[in-house]
Design an enzyme around this catalytic site. Structure first.
Site, mmCIF file in Angstrom:
data_model
loop_
_atom_site.group_PDB
_atom_site.id
_atom_site.type_symbol
_atom_site.label_atom_id
_atom_site.label_comp_id
_atom_site.label_asym_id
_atom_site.label_seq_id
_atom_site.Cartn_x
_atom_site.Cartn_y
_atom_site.Cartn_z
ATOM 1 N N HIS A 214 18.912 -16.338 -2.642
ATOM 2 C CA HIS A 214 17.595 -15.700 -3.216
ATOM 3 C C HIS A 214 18.103 -14.237 -2.221
ATOM 4 O O HIS A 214 16.563 -13.383 -1.653
ATOM 5 C CB HIS A 214 17.468 -15.986 -1.137
ATOM 6 C CG HIS A 214 17.456 -16.038 -0.344
ATOM 7 N ND1 HIS A 214 18.147 -17.101 0.325
ATOM 8 C CD2 HIS A 214 17.300 -14.981 1.053
ATOM 9 C CE1 HIS A 214 19.021 -16.919 1.279
ATOM 10 N NE2 HIS A 214 18.639 -16.000 1.628
HETATM 11 C C1 UD1 Z 1 13.958 -14.064 5.238
HETATM 12 C C2 UD1 Z 1 14.789 -12.440 5.384
HETATM 13 C C3 UD1 Z 1 16.435 -13.080 4.802
HETATM 14 C C4 UD1 Z 1 16.698 -14.565 5.285
HETATM 15 C C5 UD1 Z 1 15.152 -15.677 4.075
HETATM 16 C C6 UD1 Z 1 15.892 -17.079 4.294
HETATM 17 C C7 UD1 Z 1 14.341 -10.014 6.145
HETATM 18 C C8 UD1 Z 1 15.236 -9.030 5.850
HETATM 19 N N1 UD1 Z 1 14.902 -11.795 5.029
HETATM 20 O O1 UD1 Z 1 13.990 -13.153 3.095
HETATM 21 O O2 UD1 Z 1 17.470 -12.528 6.014
HETATM 22 O O3 UD1 Z 1 17.349 -14.967 4.642
HETATM 23 O O4 UD1 Z 1 14.318 -15.515 5.146
HETATM 24 O O5 UD1 Z 1 15.002 -18.071 3.681
HETATM 25 O O6 UD1 Z 1 14.135 -10.345 6.967
HETATM 26 N N2 UD1 Z 1 7.462 -16.673 0.233
HETATM 27 C C9 UD1 Z 1 5.978 -17.706 0.670
HETATM 28 N N3 UD1 Z 1 6.247 -18.123 1.441
HETATM 29 C C10 UD1 Z 1 6.814 -18.192 2.705
HETATM 30 C C11 UD1 Z 1 7.969 -17.228 3.253
HETATM 31 C C12 UD1 Z 1 7.906 -15.659 1.553
HETATM 32 O O7 UD1 Z 1 6.056 -17.616 -0.389
HETATM 33 O O8 UD1 Z 1 6.568 -18.554 3.547
HETATM 34 C C13 UD1 Z 1 7.395 -15.188 -0.278
HETATM 35 C C14 UD1 Z 1 6.667 -14.487 -0.217
HETATM 36 O O9 UD1 Z 1 6.539 -13.731 -1.853
HETATM 37 C C15 UD1 Z 1 7.267 -13.032 -0.039
HETATM 38 C C16 UD1 Z 1 8.950 -13.717 -0.401
HETATM 39 O O10 UD1 Z 1 9.204 -15.231 -0.136
HETATM 40 O O11 UD1 Z 1 7.421 -12.370 -0.593
HETATM 41 C C17 UD1 Z 1 10.023 -12.981 0.236
HETATM 42 O O12 UD1 Z 1 10.187 -13.696 2.285
HETATM 43 P P1 UD1 Z 1 10.593 -12.570 3.055
HETATM 44 O O13 UD1 Z 1 10.170 -12.904 4.628
HETATM 45 O O14 UD1 Z 1 10.367 -11.136 3.252
HETATM 46 O O15 UD1 Z 1 12.163 -12.646 2.682
HETATM 47 P P2 UD1 Z 1 13.198 -13.553 2.812
HETATM 48 O O16 UD1 Z 1 13.523 -13.052 0.936
HETATM 49 O O17 UD1 Z 1 12.266 -14.794 2.805
#
Ligand code: UD1
Length: 373
Positions: A214
């Site tokens: 991811h």
């Molecule tokens: C975040 C952390 C990363 C960690 C990861 C674990 C930061 C910078 N990154 O990355 O260090 O390893 O979490 O999962 O804090 N989304 C959903 N549902 C959710 C959450 C996210 O659909 O409940 C999708 C959304 O499209 C979102 C994308 O995932 O834009 C990314 O989510 P985000 O929280 O920005 O970062 P992660 O890639 O999850």
């Protein structure tokens, strides 16, 4: 002595397994300390949040800031704006943050600006790759933390070289491994997790690879993502691959039109799975291929060979003592490492010092000494 409040922060999936043993331990001293749990809402889906709270017995958060997804700046700024009034209301003696996600730096920055001490659990890890958002979060959080709890000794050298006084650094071990050891007996067998996937019915113990991916550096660039998926498809011809797909990765695969690539292989895609399912899948895998930090540590504790699909790691002990090999994204290197594990069983490794299930006890004992005087 009046009872003191410690605000504990979680935001994203890897935070949940780190906070669980700390909250449990703090609750043993309820006459002296009261933990106040803030969930920023960085992760909000049932699969990314609620199942972890239930499986790990984490109490419902005292407040959910419901920030949701957004750009890094939006997310960090929104957390800050919504966290400040919480501190005004609760008036804690310290704010405890874990890991390296956006919620970690956002809440630390608010606390320090209000002159509330920050306790950072899992401090001092460094990949030296400033393109990783987490690396910026780590460096900055450590600079403004009052107490820094570390999981491996290399973190101490990193912190000292950045000017942090050794008197504020405490080597306590790894809270993520506290959670792993406490839950190992409850791990859901891999076959149970896979039973609704017909394609997986013939898969046996230690005859599959487990993939997670991811990191923005691996999934945000369609060319890199395509190359990685093609490598996995090739590997899946010899070793079936189980792939719980992170929402970010699913979005990127769909946007880049790569569903056909992945469907061509012997790859079983699952939605994000709960903690106990993941534990069962890791325990019984022949090998794990991942770009996650947490999985590098968990596989070292379990003795499962791990191939890290990154050019670096902030957790060097998993390579020096554990079962981890850093391979990067070059298809030839990935294939060579998979073949080596299939032929030899891979590195055997040993469990690092203080990864013994008692890190949270050490942390809370120290917190009591420092903040409850
Ligand atoms: C975040 C952390 C990363 C960690 C990861 C674990 C930061 C910078 N990154 O990355 O260090 O390893 O979490 O999962 O804090 N989304 C959903 N549902 C959710 C959450 C996210 O659909 O409940 C999708 C959304 O499209 C979102 C994308 O995932 O834009 C990314 O989510 P985000 O929280 O920005 O970062 P992660 O890639 O999850």
């Amino acid at each position: 002595m009046s009872k003191k409040v410690i605000v504990c922060v979680v935001g994203a999936r890897p935070n949940f397994m780190k906070i669980a043993p700390i909250i449990k331990e703090l609750k043993k001293f309820q006459d002296q300390i009261s933990p106040y749990l803030v969930h920023t809402g960085q992760h909000y889906d049932q699969a990314m949040k609620a199942s972890f709270f239930q499986q790990l017995g984490i109490p419902e958060p005292d407040i959910d800031l419901e920030v949701g997804s957004g750009s890094h700046c939006q997310q960090t700024a929104t957390i800050m704006l919504r966290f400040e009034p919480v501190l005004d209301k609760v008036k804690p003696c310290a704010v405890l943050v874990v890991g390296d996600v956006n919620s970690t730096i956002a809440c630390s920055l608010v606390a320090v600006k209000k002159q509330i001490p920050v306790i950072h659990v899992e401090a001092g890890l460094r990949s030296r790759d400033r393109e990783m958002p987490e690396e910026i979060n780590r460096v900055l959080t450590d600079q403004i933390s009052d107490s820094l709890f570390i999981t491996e000794r290399s973190a101490q050298e990193n912190l000292i070289s950045e000017g942090i006084d050794s008197s504020r650094i405490y080597f306590v071990g790894n809270v993520m491994i506290d959670t792993l050891l406490a839950n190992l007996k409850l791990a859901i067998p891999f076959a149970e997790t896979l039973k609704e996937y017909e394609k997986a019915h013939n898969i046996q113990e230690e005859s599959y690879g487990l993939l997670t991916m991811h990191r923005p550096s691996n999934v945000d660039d369609p060319q890199v993502l395509k190359s990685l998926l093609k490598s996995i498809v090739t590997i899946s011809e010899k070793l079936p691959i189980i792939f719980p797909v992170h929402p970010r990765t699913r979005n990127r695969i769909e946007q880049a039109g790569l569903l056909d690539v992945i469907n061509a292989g012997n790859i079983i895609c699952l939605p994000p799975v709960g903690y106990l399912q993941m534990l069962g899948l890791m325990k019984s895998a022949k090998m794990v291929l991942t770009d996650s930090g947490g999985l590098q540590e968990e596989t070292t504790s379990l003795g499962t060979p791990c191939i890290t699909l990154r050019e670096n790691t902030e957790r060097p002990i998993t390579v020096e003592q554990g079962t981890n090999t850093i391979v990067g994204t070059d298809p030839e290197k990935i294939k060579a490492c998979v073949d080596d594990i299939l032929a030899t069983g891979g590195k055997s490794g040993r469990v690092p010092e203080f990864w013994d299930g008692k890190a949270a006890d050490r942390i809370v004992a120290k917190i009591k000494k420092i903040y409850l005087q």
